[in-house]
Design an enzyme around this catalytic site. Structure first.
Site, PDB file in Angstrom:
ATOM      1  N   ASP A 154       0.836  -1.205   0.000  1.00  0.00           N
ATOM      2  CA  ASP A 154       0.000   0.000   0.000  1.00  0.00           C
ATOM      3  C   ASP A 154       0.868   1.250   0.000  1.00  0.00           C
ATOM      4  OD1 ASP A 154      -2.254  -1.515   0.115  1.00  0.00           O
ATOM      5  OD2 ASP A 154      -2.624  -1.224   2.253  1.00  0.00           O
ATOM      6  N   LEU A 156      -3.230   4.967  10.677  1.00  0.00           N
ATOM      7  CA  LEU A 156      -3.910   6.085  10.038  1.00  0.00           C
ATOM      8  C   LEU A 156      -4.720   5.560   8.856  1.00  0.00           C
ATOM      9  CD1 LEU A 156      -4.095   9.093  10.686  1.00  0.00           C
ATOM     10  CD2 LEU A 156      -2.522   9.511   8.809  1.00  0.00           C
ATOM     11  N   ASP A 157      -5.971   5.207   9.136  1.00  0.00           N
ATOM     12  CA  ASP A 157      -6.844   4.683   8.074  1.00  0.00           C
ATOM     13  C   ASP A 157      -7.427   5.847   7.276  1.00  0.00           C
ATOM     14  OD1 ASP A 157      -8.686   2.612   6.837  1.00  0.00           O
ATOM     15  OD2 ASP A 157     -10.100   4.078   7.643  1.00  0.00           O
ATOM     16  N   ASP A 197      -4.264  -0.127  12.850  1.00  0.00           N
ATOM     17  CA  ASP A 197      -4.105   0.586  11.590  1.00  0.00           C
ATOM     18  C   ASP A 197      -3.889   2.038  12.007  1.00  0.00           C
ATOM     19  OD1 ASP A 197      -6.154   1.202   8.587  1.00  0.00           O
ATOM     20  OD2 ASP A 197      -4.179   1.908   9.215  1.00  0.00           O
ATOM     21  N   ASP A 248       1.254   8.310   7.759  1.00  0.00           N
ATOM     22  CA  ASP A 248       1.048   6.914   8.188  1.00  0.00           C
ATOM     23  C   ASP A 248       2.186   6.500   9.116  1.00  0.00           C
ATOM     24  OD1 ASP A 248      -0.094   6.162   4.893  1.00  0.00           O
ATOM     25  OD2 ASP A 248      -1.302   5.931   6.707  1.00  0.00           O
ATOM     26  N   GLU A 272      -8.488  -4.183  10.651  1.00  0.00           N
ATOM     27  CA  GLU A 272      -9.571  -3.334  10.143  1.00  0.00           C
ATOM     28  C   GLU A 272     -10.916  -4.049  10.278  1.00  0.00           C
ATOM     29  OE1 GLU A 272      -7.921  -2.537   6.214  1.00  0.00           O
ATOM     30  OE2 GLU A 272      -7.429  -0.491   6.795  1.00  0.00           O
ATOM     31  N   GLU A 292      -0.361  -2.078  10.465  1.00  0.00           N
ATOM     32  CA  GLU A 292      -0.447  -2.116   9.000  1.00  0.00           C
ATOM     33  C   GLU A 292       0.870  -1.640   8.390  1.00  0.00           C
ATOM     34  OE1 GLU A 292      -3.142   0.659   6.921  1.00  0.00           O
ATOM     35  OE2 GLU A 292      -3.589  -0.995   5.565  1.00  0.00           O
ATOM     36  N   GLU A 293       1.599  -0.806   9.149  1.00  0.00           N
ATOM     37  CA  GLU A 293       2.812  -0.194   8.586  1.00  0.00           C
ATOM     38  C   GLU A 293       4.070  -1.031   8.790  1.00  0.00           C
ATOM     39  OE1 GLU A 293       0.090   2.371   7.424  1.00  0.00           O
ATOM     40  OE2 GLU A 293       2.110   2.061   6.645  1.00  0.00           O
TER      41      GLU A 293
END
Ligand code: AFP
Length: 350
Positions: free
Chosen positions: A67, A116-117, A114, A73, A277, A95-96
């Site tokens: 992504d 920074l969605d 997550d 992020d 998520e 997520e990062e």
């Protein structure tokens, strides 16, 4: 709980003398602290690039799963890690980051985030947020993030919008807190939130329509047909491109959100991630009387195979989620690649 109660007091009431609950409450308090800094950062927008060296809101590469990664992020991830660092957490997944970070293996809880969605919305001044899931640490720490969503102890998300709000479930309903910037404290504004079981509002990225499976085609087709179709009522559509904003709207007035599987390369299992998520969102939706499924399975029943696994997500007003589940199971829909009804009407064609 009484509106106006602050988050700290609410966590003390929840924890009592239970050490596991105290650990959960401490993590939520630390995430709330981190959210204020992230809210300020996103609130500065492009100014952050001036006031904070190096923040441009622009892409700076890709994360472990490909992504596009904005510097916000990465910055949000760092802020959360710093806030959680002093706490006894066994493992932190983000997520990062490709792999979870192991902290105190004997600690009773682990966290998936997550950071920074919705970050692709930052430069358009749209609401973004932080999503989190708190899990018990199993005997084999390597299996921590491969537990079904039903194992979650708590879950929630922060929305950085006109208000900075926290939507939280501890497994006994859903409460919404809003940041009182004057007192720098989150205050309870909506206890025991319930989602209306029915809705006339759906959220889906309609530009992907030609890639959807027939059950989703049929459901959206019926919504678009409105009073002239078999549903006999008109529907409204929303698509913000920020899961936290869509979820907050559904908790406020009902609705159904769909990010289904589609035929595009890399979207066979949709776009959203199961562990950090879909699972936290599903826990919240069910605790608020809603539902969350892939169209074929309840989200919280799924056992993740990998940390960054994607999953189709249909969530919101339970009667609409159930309708989609039935459409996915109905033989007549499955047997036709595209129902003749759709081919004839082709409402998306002109
Ligand atoms: P970003 O975090 O990359 O902006 O993705 C946001 C998101 O995961 C979710 O919040 C949105 O619902 C969804 O993607 C929007 O996806 P599309 O851009 O494909 O509509």
């Amino acid at each position: 709980m009484n509106p106006g109660l602050n988050l700290r007091q609410s966590m003390n009431d929840y924890a009592g003398t239970d050490p596991l609950r105290r650990a959960v409450g401490d993590v939520i308090g630390a995430l709330a602290h981190a959210s204020v800094e992230i809210s300020d950062l996103t609130g500065n927008g492009a100014l952050a690039g001036i006031t904070l060296a190096g923040i441009t809101g622009q892409a700076q590469g890709r994360n472990a799963d490909g992504d596009i990664q904005k510097d916000l992020d990465v910055r949000a991830d760092r802020i959360i890690r710093a806030a959680l660092e002093p706490l006894p957490i066994a493992a932190l997944a983000s997520e990062e980051a490709a792999e979870p970070e192991i902290g105190y293996p004997a600690a009773p809880i682990s966290v998936a985030i997550d950071p920074l969605d919705g970050s692709s919305n930052i430069d358009t001044n749209m609401s973004v947020g932080t999503i989190f899931s708190i899990l018990p640490t199993p005997r084999d720490i390597r299996a921590t993030f491969l537990q079904p969503g039903d194992a979650q102890l708590a879950a929630g998300f922060f929305v950085y919008g006109p208000q900075t709000s926290l939507v939280l479930t501890l497994g006994r309903g859903v409460d919404i807190f809003t940041l009182d910037r004057g007192e720098n404290a989150f205050k309870l504004i909506r206890p025991a939130v319930l989602i209306p079981p029915d809705t006339a509002e759906f959220a889906i990225n309609a530009s992907n329509q030609r890639h959807w499976e027939p059950p989703v085609q049929a459901f959206i087709e019926d919504c678009l047909a409105g009073t002239s179709g078999e549903r006999g009522k008109d529907f409204n559509m929303r698509w913000i491109g920020s899961l936290v904003a869509e979820a907050h709207r559904i908790l406020t007035r009902g609705g159904i959100f769909l990010y289904p599987a589609d035929a595009r390369e890399g979207y066979r299992d949709g776009r959203l991630r199961l562990v950090y998520e879909a699972n936290p969102m599903a826990f919240i939706m069910e605790q608020a009387g809603g539902a969350a499924s892939t169209g074929r399975q309840r989200i919280l029943d799924l056992t993740p195979a990998t940390l960054h696994q994607r999953v189709p997500l249909i969530m919101g007003s339970r009667n609409k989620v159930r309708r989609l589940d039935r459409l996915h199971m109905s033989p007549e829909i499955k047997s036709e690649p595209y129902p003749p009804l759709f081919a004839r009407r082709g409402l998306f064609r002109n």
